[in-house]
Design a protein around this motif. Sequence first.
Motif, PDB file in Angstrom:
ATOM      1  N   ALA A 123       0.833  -1.208   0.000  1.00 27.36           N
ATOM      2  CA  ALA A 123       0.000   0.000   0.000  1.00 27.36           C
ATOM      3  C   ALA A 123       0.869   1.260   0.000  1.00 27.36           C
ATOM      4  CB  ALA A 123      -0.925  -0.012   1.208  1.00 27.36           C
ATOM      5  N   ALA A 124       1.978   1.228   0.749  1.00 24.26           N
ATOM      6  CA  ALA A 124       2.883   2.380   0.769  1.00 24.26           C
ATOM      7  C   ALA A 124       3.541   2.576  -0.588  1.00 24.26           C
ATOM      8  CB  ALA A 124       3.949   2.180   1.847  1.00 24.26           C
ATOM      9  N   LEU A 125       3.893   1.483  -1.245  1.00 26.50           N
ATOM     10  CA  LEU A 125       4.494   1.576  -2.576  1.00 26.50           C
ATOM     11  C   LEU A 125       3.512   2.176  -3.578  1.00 26.50           C
ATOM     12  CD1 LEU A 125       6.924   0.978  -4.374  1.00 26.50           C
ATOM     13  CD2 LEU A 125       6.036  -1.340  -4.696  1.00 26.50           C
ATOM     14  N   PHE A 321      16.018   6.857   2.860  1.00 32.87           N
ATOM     15  CA  PHE A 321      16.593   7.411   4.089  1.00 32.87           C
ATOM     16  C   PHE A 321      15.685   8.476   4.696  1.00 32.87           C
ATOM     17  CE2 PHE A 321      19.657  10.086   6.458  1.00 32.87           C
ATOM     18  CZ  PHE A 321      20.176   9.102   7.286  1.00 32.87           C
ATOM     19  N   TYR A 322      15.014   9.245   3.837  1.00 32.68           N
ATOM     20  CA  TYR A 322      14.110  10.285   4.330  1.00 32.68           C
ATOM     21  C   TYR A 322      12.966   9.674   5.147  1.00 32.68           C
ATOM     22  CZ  TYR A 322      10.276  13.663   4.203  1.00 32.68           C
ATOM     23  OH  TYR A 322       9.235  14.482   4.540  1.00 32.68           O
ATOM     24  N   TYR A 323      12.387   8.593   4.634  1.00 27.47           N
ATOM     25  CA  TYR A 323      11.265   7.985   5.362  1.00 27.47           C
ATOM     26  C   TYR A 323      11.741   7.237   6.601  1.00 27.47           C
ATOM     27  CZ  TYR A 323       8.061   9.392   1.730  1.00 27.47           C
ATOM     28  OH  TYR A 323       7.297  10.154   0.888  1.00 27.47           O
ATOM     29  N   TRP A 324      13.013   6.864   6.669  1.00 21.98           N
ATOM     30  CA  TRP A 324      13.560   6.340   7.922  1.00 21.98           C
ATOM     31  C   TRP A 324      13.664   7.471   8.944  1.00 21.98           C
ATOM     32  CZ3 TRP A 324      18.146   7.685  10.434  1.00 21.98           C
ATOM     33  CH2 TRP A 324      18.475   6.891  11.545  1.00 21.98           C
ATOM     34  N   GLU A 325      14.098   8.639   8.473  1.00 23.39           N
ATOM     35  CA  GLU A 325      14.250   9.766   9.399  1.00 23.39           C
ATOM     36  C   GLU A 325      12.918  10.214   9.977  1.00 23.39           C
ATOM     37  OE1 GLU A 325      18.047  12.432   8.217  1.00 23.39           O
ATOM     38  OE2 GLU A 325      16.402  12.499   6.759  1.00 23.39           O
ATOM     39  N   VAL A 326      11.852  10.175   9.175  1.00 24.60           N
ATOM     40  CA  VAL A 326      10.550  10.619   9.672  1.00 24.60           C
ATOM     41  C   VAL A 326       9.744   9.467  10.265  1.00 24.60           C
ATOM     42  CG1 VAL A 326      10.473  12.533   8.048  1.00 24.60           C
ATOM     43  CG2 VAL A 326       9.444  10.337   7.405  1.00 24.60           C
ATOM     44  N   LEU A 327      10.385   8.322  10.489  1.00 29.16           N
ATOM     45  CA  LEU A 327       9.774   7.164  11.137  1.00 29.16           C
ATOM     46  C   LEU A 327       8.518   6.681  10.393  1.00 29.16           C
ATOM     47  CD1 LEU A 327      10.163   8.127  14.917  1.00 29.16           C
ATOM     48  CD2 LEU A 327      11.649   6.683  13.498  1.00 29.16           C
ATOM     49  N   PRO A 329       8.140   3.438   8.517  1.00 25.25           N
ATOM     50  CA  PRO A 329       8.777   2.189   8.075  1.00 25.25           C
ATOM     51  C   PRO A 329       8.177   1.621   6.794  1.00 25.25           C
ATOM     52  CG  PRO A 329       8.268   2.120  10.428  1.00 25.25           C
ATOM     53  CD  PRO A 329       7.585   3.316   9.878  1.00 25.25           C
ATOM     54  N   GLU A 330       6.842   1.772   6.608  1.00 22.62           N
ATOM     55  CA  GLU A 330       6.223   1.195   5.408  1.00 22.62           C
ATOM     56  C   GLU A 330       6.847   1.766   4.138  1.00 22.62           C
ATOM     57  OE1 GLU A 330       4.541   2.455   7.910  1.00 22.62           O
ATOM     58  OE2 GLU A 330       3.137   0.943   8.673  1.00 22.62           O
ATOM     59  N   LYS A 331       7.016   3.091   4.088  1.00 21.09           N
ATOM     60  CA  LYS A 331       7.580   3.703   2.888  1.00 21.09           C
ATOM     61  C   LYS A 331       9.096   3.487   2.819  1.00 21.09           C
ATOM     62  CE  LYS A 331       3.899   7.044   2.216  1.00 21.09           C
ATOM     63  NZ  LYS A 331       3.507   8.464   2.086  1.00 21.09           N
ATOM     64  N   MET A 332       9.735   3.323   3.959  1.00 15.49           N
ATOM     65  CA  MET A 332      11.151   2.976   3.935  1.00 15.49           C
ATOM     66  C   MET A 332      11.350   1.601   3.295  1.00 15.49           C
ATOM     67  SD  MET A 332      13.752   2.223   7.081  1.00 15.49           S
ATOM     68  CE  MET A 332      13.050   0.581   7.240  1.00 15.49           C
ATOM     69  N   TYR A 333      10.539   0.629   3.718  1.00 13.17           N
ATOM     70  CA  TYR A 333      10.619  -0.701   3.116  1.00 13.17           C
ATOM     71  C   TYR A 333      10.218  -0.658   1.641  1.00 13.17           C
ATOM     72  CZ  TYR A 333      11.457  -3.317   7.420  1.00 13.17           C
ATOM     73  OH  TYR A 333      12.015  -3.833   8.559  1.00 13.17           O
ATOM     74  N   ALA A 334       9.258   0.195   1.291  1.00 17.46           N
ATOM     75  CA  ALA A 334       8.868   0.338  -0.117  1.00 17.46           C
ATOM     76  C   ALA A 334      10.048   0.815  -0.951  1.00 17.46           C
ATOM     77  CB  ALA A 334       7.690   1.300  -0.243  1.00 17.46           C
ATOM     78  N   GLY A 335      10.850   1.736  -0.389  1.00 18.27           N
ATOM     79  CA  GLY A 335      12.053   2.173  -1.097  1.00 18.27           C
ATOM     80  C   GLY A 335      13.034   1.038  -1.311  1.00 18.27           C
ATOM     81  N   LEU A 336      13.185   0.181  -0.307  1.00 14.41           N
ATOM     82  CA  LEU A 336      14.066  -0.974  -0.460  1.00 14.41           C
ATOM     83  C   LEU A 336      13.542  -1.935  -1.525  1.00 14.41           C
ATOM     84  CD1 LEU A 336      14.894  -1.711   3.298  1.00 14.41           C
ATOM     85  CD2 LEU A 336      16.263  -0.452   1.632  1.00 14.41           C
ATOM     86  N   VAL A 337      12.230  -2.093  -1.595  1.00 13.89           N
ATOM     87  CA  VAL A 337      11.637  -2.942  -2.639  1.00 13.89           C
ATOM     88  C   VAL A 337      11.942  -2.379  -4.021  1.00 13.89           C
ATOM     89  CG1 VAL A 337       9.453  -3.748  -3.620  1.00 13.89           C
ATOM     90  CG2 VAL A 337       9.818  -3.858  -1.148  1.00 13.89           C
ATOM     91  N   VAL A 338      11.857  -1.053  -4.164  1.00 15.70           N
ATOM     92  CA  VAL A 338      12.169  -0.427  -5.450  1.00 15.70           C
ATOM     93  C   VAL A 338      13.624  -0.684  -5.831  1.00 15.70           C
ATOM     94  CG1 VAL A 338      12.352   1.780  -6.664  1.00 15.70           C
ATOM     95  CG2 VAL A 338      10.388   1.326  -5.193  1.00 15.70           C
TER      96      VAL A 338
END
Length: 362
Positions: A123-125, A321-327, A329-338
């Motif tokens: 959903a975040a992706l 990294f930006y979504y890690w900084e703003v806590l 996690p869903e969008k941080m993991y979505a970035g890793l998936v990309v």
Amino acid sequence: MTAATTRDIPSENKVPSAPTPRTTSGDKRASLLLAAAIVALNGGLAVVGLWGNFASAAIGASFVLLVLMCERIGRLVPVKGRGIYERTLALGFPLLVLVLWELAADSGFINPTWFPPPSRIGAALWDLSTRYDRFSGTTLLGRPWLMPEAFSKDGWGGVWNLVAESHVFATVARVLVGFVLGAIPGVLVGVVMGLNQTVRLMLDTTLSAIYVLPKIAIFPIVMLMFADPFGEAPKILVVGLSVFILMAINTMAAVRGIDKVYLMAGMNYGAKGWSMLRHVILPGALPVIFSGLRIALGTAMIVIISVEFVRAKQGVGYMTFYYWEVLNPEKMYAGLVVVMILGVLLTYALQWLQRRLMPWQR
């Protein structure tokens, strides 16, 4: 052919016989028993409330049992179905991991706040792919659904404005430009090092010493080389340097590893100089060179994501990294998936190029 000569044929040259009904029955029975063992092991531990205490051992044992079960099932698959069976294994196991991850998060076995289930990551992706970030003026894919309208209003300039706001485009452009700028001279230098001992002795130690340096550690030095240290050039150059060093060392090893028989055959047919290089040395080294290109492409992705972590305002690494900084996690993991999807797609593109340049391996 007599019976004696038939017996003298080596066993590895004989056509394998089809599995007997008794063997097939045994494989079916073993597959069912192994499946039952997996269910019994995990179900039994869950019923008595000990699965969490022995989770690592249960997962390891279940994986071993699953491998044994799949091997038994593989013996039952006919030759015509081997391709489907292998693709099912290649895709089915990751899907199984995702399903188990989803169940573990829903049941509370893992903390869904820091390890969100795949459904929330998906959903975040989707949100990242469809939403325009007004704060940074960026999107994940560049809003391709708006490109026809932008073209009708502003022509190709409007389309380019949409492309330029894409995190994916920024990362891929840096990787591809740096990869090409590093791979081509790296291969050329590696060929010279492989053919000329003097050059090899002069450069081998230096390249080996630079190779072990973390590429993110030399990024500040690279920034000092440009008038605009925060522009695109330092990011591209550090990727190019990483690829260059790797490809020079790999190509040198590929050239030196060519079978001497090929060189002798080329000389016997009159090949020398450029003809020997074009028709014997390069084709003989290409398999190892392309193996090095795959490693170098992965290294380029790792380097650019690391650089975007620390010094970028656009790119998949910056977004993650930006979504890690703003806590988030869903969008941080979505970035890793990309990042993983980009790695797979770029690797497939390199394999396509390999098939075109090496048609004799088909």
